[in-house]
Design a protein around this motif. Structure first.
Motif, short mmCIF file in Angstrom:
data_model
loop_
_atom_site.label_atom_id
_atom_site.label_comp_id
_atom_site.label_asym_id
_atom_site.label_seq_id
_atom_site.Cartn_x
_atom_site.Cartn_y
_atom_site.Cartn_z
N VAL A 191 0.86 -1.19 0.00
CA VAL A 191 0.00 0.00 0.00
C VAL A 191 0.89 1.23 0.00
N LYS A 192 0.67 2.08 -1.01
CA LYS A 192 1.42 3.34 -1.08
C LYS A 192 0.44 4.50 -1.18
N CYS A 193 0.83 5.62 -0.59
CA CYS A 193 0.01 6.84 -0.62
C CYS A 193 0.79 7.93 -1.33
N LEU A 194 0.21 8.48 -2.39
CA LEU A 194 0.84 9.58 -3.13
C LEU A 194 0.24 10.90 -2.67
N TYR A 195 1.12 11.84 -2.30
CA TYR A 195 0.63 13.17 -1.95
C TYR A 195 1.58 14.22 -2.55
N ARG A 196 0.99 15.26 -3.11
CA ARG A 196 1.78 16.20 -3.90
C ARG A 196 2.59 17.19 -3.07
N ARG A 197 2.29 17.30 -1.78
CA ARG A 197 3.10 18.13 -0.90
C ARG A 197 3.91 17.24 0.05
N ASP A 198 4.61 17.85 1.01
CA ASP A 198 5.38 17.05 1.95
C ASP A 198 4.57 16.76 3.20
N ARG A 199 5.17 16.02 4.11
CA ARG A 199 4.47 15.59 5.32
C ARG A 199 3.98 16.77 6.15
N ALA A 200 4.79 17.80 6.25
CA ALA A 200 4.43 18.96 7.09
C ALA A 200 3.23 19.71 6.55
N ASN A 201 2.95 19.56 5.26
CA ASN A 201 1.86 20.32 4.63
C ASN A 201 0.64 19.47 4.28
N MET A 202 0.61 18.24 4.75
CA MET A 202 -0.55 17.40 4.45
C MET A 202 -1.73 17.81 5.33
N PRO A 203 -2.95 17.72 4.83
CA PRO A 203 -4.12 18.15 5.61
C PRO A 203 -4.58 17.12 6.64
N GLY A 204 -4.20 15.87 6.49
CA GLY A 204 -4.66 14.83 7.40
C GLY A 204 -3.97 14.89 8.75
N SER A 205 -4.52 14.14 9.70
CA SER A 205 -3.98 14.10 11.06
C SER A 205 -2.61 13.43 11.07
N GLN A 206 -1.65 14.06 11.74
CA GLN A 206 -0.32 13.47 11.87
C GLN A 206 -0.38 12.17 12.66
N ARG A 207 -1.30 12.11 13.61
CA ARG A 207 -1.46 10.90 14.41
C ARG A 207 -1.89 9.73 13.53
N GLU A 208 -2.81 9.98 12.61
CA GLU A 208 -3.28 8.93 11.72
C GLU A 208 -2.18 8.51 10.73
N THR A 209 -1.38 9.48 10.29
CA THR A 209 -0.27 9.17 9.39
C THR A 209 0.73 8.25 10.08
N GLN A 210 1.03 8.55 11.33
CA GLN A 210 1.95 7.71 12.09
C GLN A 210 1.39 6.29 12.26
N ASN A 211 0.09 6.21 12.57
CA ASN A 211 -0.53 4.89 12.70
C ASN A 211 -0.43 4.10 11.40
N ALA A 212 -0.64 4.78 10.28
CA ALA A 212 -0.58 4.12 8.97
C ALA A 212 0.84 3.62 8.69
N GLU A 213 1.84 4.43 8.99
CA GLU A 213 3.23 4.01 8.76
C GLU A 213 3.58 2.79 9.61
N GLU A 214 3.12 2.80 10.86
CA GLU A 214 3.38 1.65 11.74
C GLU A 214 2.77 0.38 11.18
N GLU A 215 1.65 0.52 10.48
CA GLU A 215 0.92 -0.65 9.96
C GLU A 215 1.44 -1.12 8.62
N GLY A 216 2.41 -0.40 8.04
CA GLY A 216 3.03 -0.86 6.81
C GLY A 216 2.77 -0.04 5.58
N VAL A 217 2.11 1.09 5.71
CA VAL A 217 1.85 1.97 4.56
C VAL A 217 3.12 2.75 4.22
#
Length: 472
Positions: free
Chosen positions: A312-338
């Motif tokens: 599973v890969k997620c494409l986003y046109r900006r960087d991590r600091a400028n993403m609109p989603g929750s940083q907490r959810e991003t961390q959870n996703a990375e831990e799960e293998g995204v």
């Protein structure tokens, strides 16, 4: 209180990623009583509670933290419920890192924020277990009736407030279960569905009438609803997915986020879902690419992991600091293998069925009108990302309600949202109100709840004014 100088911040235990990514159960355990009291006692009880002022509902957070810390949990629930119709839902899905917790005074001083969301969840879950949550029981019944179109958080919040005052309330919704995106949009690992269903049951037990599988403009007209009620609230949310153009964008295997998440959530209810059985909306064994950087994209990537995707890969046109989603959810996703591919934007697709996404590498340029840096294409840095399933999570737009409902006088903004007063939800059509995302555009559940409550208050004032005029 004031124990933040000696007691460290401690979130509820989070299940290991290699365990939780195999099911759709919530990932956080509940606080035990002693731990909830300990964490609540870290609140500084500051004179100007920024947590409260940055909460859309202006919840009395310091008050219910103090009550929790001193073991007065039933009182804490009463204070919490007084300003929030669904505190156990907000405790689970609100982006606290951007709202209350992100503005906690002790967080700013380097001690780690109070775990407000986790304590809020604990308070109300305990209230349900102890039987403190009761069906709505108005002291007197009123003759006025209100029709609410949409059984999402905004509509249900308004229904709750109105019913408590004895107003006759009927909720109309196109789906077979109430809850809107709470039911079919948000996955169970963030919000288990029995949490939503018990609120629906509470409202129904209190006298709110639900007319499900009822699509306005097909099963019943807007005019019929308007004629049947003294006031109408439009709370449809925004369900039209933003599309993605480019070569190959119509290929099989490129799907909308709302369709993908709805299918997965229906399966969790035990429904038969042909699109899952056929593989159309099933990530099992596939290389999945999700396009987008908001909370919906996070829901999609984490769902795909649980369905057994090969990658599973997620494409986003900006960087991590400028993403609109929750940083907490991003961390959870990375831990799960995204895997996140930052500064990457799709430019087309290969194959039909799809077998790849054409990707342009980006860099951040000058800030745009919103203050965020604009992504710019890096020429000659294109590549193809392999994909068997592509999920478009680019956000949502309002449907064309004036056309769908044959109501050309329903005024909309240039963005297609219903034009309504933010403080009351009143539109230019007499007795017609609108709340939530259909007014704001795609936004947070907590704002929809706020709008629903404010609108209910405005309608009650309308009824009282009408009664006073009739009495003169």
């Amino acid at each position: 209180m004031l124990k933040f100088v000696t007691v460290d911040r401690d979130m509820p235990t989070k299940r290991d990623a290699d365990q939780r990514n195999k099911d759709f159960n919530e990932i956080y355990a509940a606080y035990a009583e002693a731990k909830a009291e300990e964490q609540a006692s870290r609140c500084s009880q500051c004179g100007v509670p920024y947590c409260q002022s940055h909460c859309p509902l202006h919840n009395n957070i310091p008050d219910w933290l103090r009550l929790t810390a001193t073991g007065r949990l039933e009182e804490a629930y009463a204070v919490s419920q007084a300003t929030n119709t669904f505190p156990e839902i907000c405790g689970r899905i609100c982006p606290q890192d951007r709202l209350c917790e992100g503005n906690c005074v002790i967080e700013q001083s380097g001690h780690g924020t109070v775990t407000i969301g986790a304590v809020e969840k604990y308070i109300t879950d305990t209230a349900w277990e102890e039987g403190w949550v009761k069906p709505v029981t108005p002291q007197t019944e009123r003759p006025e009736s209100v029709g609410i179109i949409g059984a999402g958080p905004g509509g249900l919040a308004a229904a709750d407030m109105l019913r408590r005052e004895g107003v006759q309330v009927t909720v109309y919704d196109r789906y077979d279960r109430a809850g809107g995106l709470l039911t079919y949009g948000i996955p169970g690992f963030k919000l288990e569905k029995d949490v939503v269903m018990r609120r629906n049951e509470q409202l129904e037990a209190g006298g709110v009438k639900f007319k499900m599988n009822c699509e306005i403009g097909k099963d019943i007209s807007f005019e019929e609803i308007r004629n049947a009620h003294d006031a109408v609230i439009i709370a449809t949310g925004v369900y039209k997915s933003r599309d993605l153009q480019g070569p190959g964008s119509g290929a099989q295997g490129i799907v909308k986020a709302i369709d993908y998440l709805t299918a997965s959530n229906r399966l969790s209810f035990g429904d038969t879902v042909p699109e899952i059985d056929s593989g159309e909306l099933n990530a099992e064994g596939k290389k999945v690419v999700v396009i987008g950087g908001g909370d919906t994209a996070m829901d999609c990537v984490r769902t795909a992991i649980r369905q057994g995707a090969e990658s599973v890969k997620c494409l986003y046109r900006r960087d991590r600091a400028n993403m609109p989603g929750s940083q907490r959810e991003t961390q959870n996703a990375e831990e799960e293998g995204v895997v996140f591919e930052w500064l990457a934007a799709p430019n087309g697709f290969t194959g039909d069925p799809v077998n790849g996404v054409k990707v342009q590498r980006m860099r951040l340029g000058q800030p745009d009108a919103s203050g965020r840096q604009s992504p710019e294409v890096i020429e000659g840095a294109d590549y193809v990302e392999e994909a068997d399933l592509v999920i478009k999570a680019l956000g949502f737009e309002p449907e064309d309600l004036p056309t769908l409902w044959n109501q050309p006088e329903l005024e909309v903004t240039r963005w297609g949202t219903v034009k309504a007063a933010f403080t009351t939800g009143a539109t230019d059509m007499d007795g017609v109100y609108a709340v939530g995302d259909i007014v704001r555009g795609a936004s947070l559940v907590v704002w929809a709840i706020r709008d629903g409550r404010d609108c209910a208050e405005a309608i009650l004032k309308r009824f009282e004014n009408a009664k006073a005029i009739a009495a003169e």
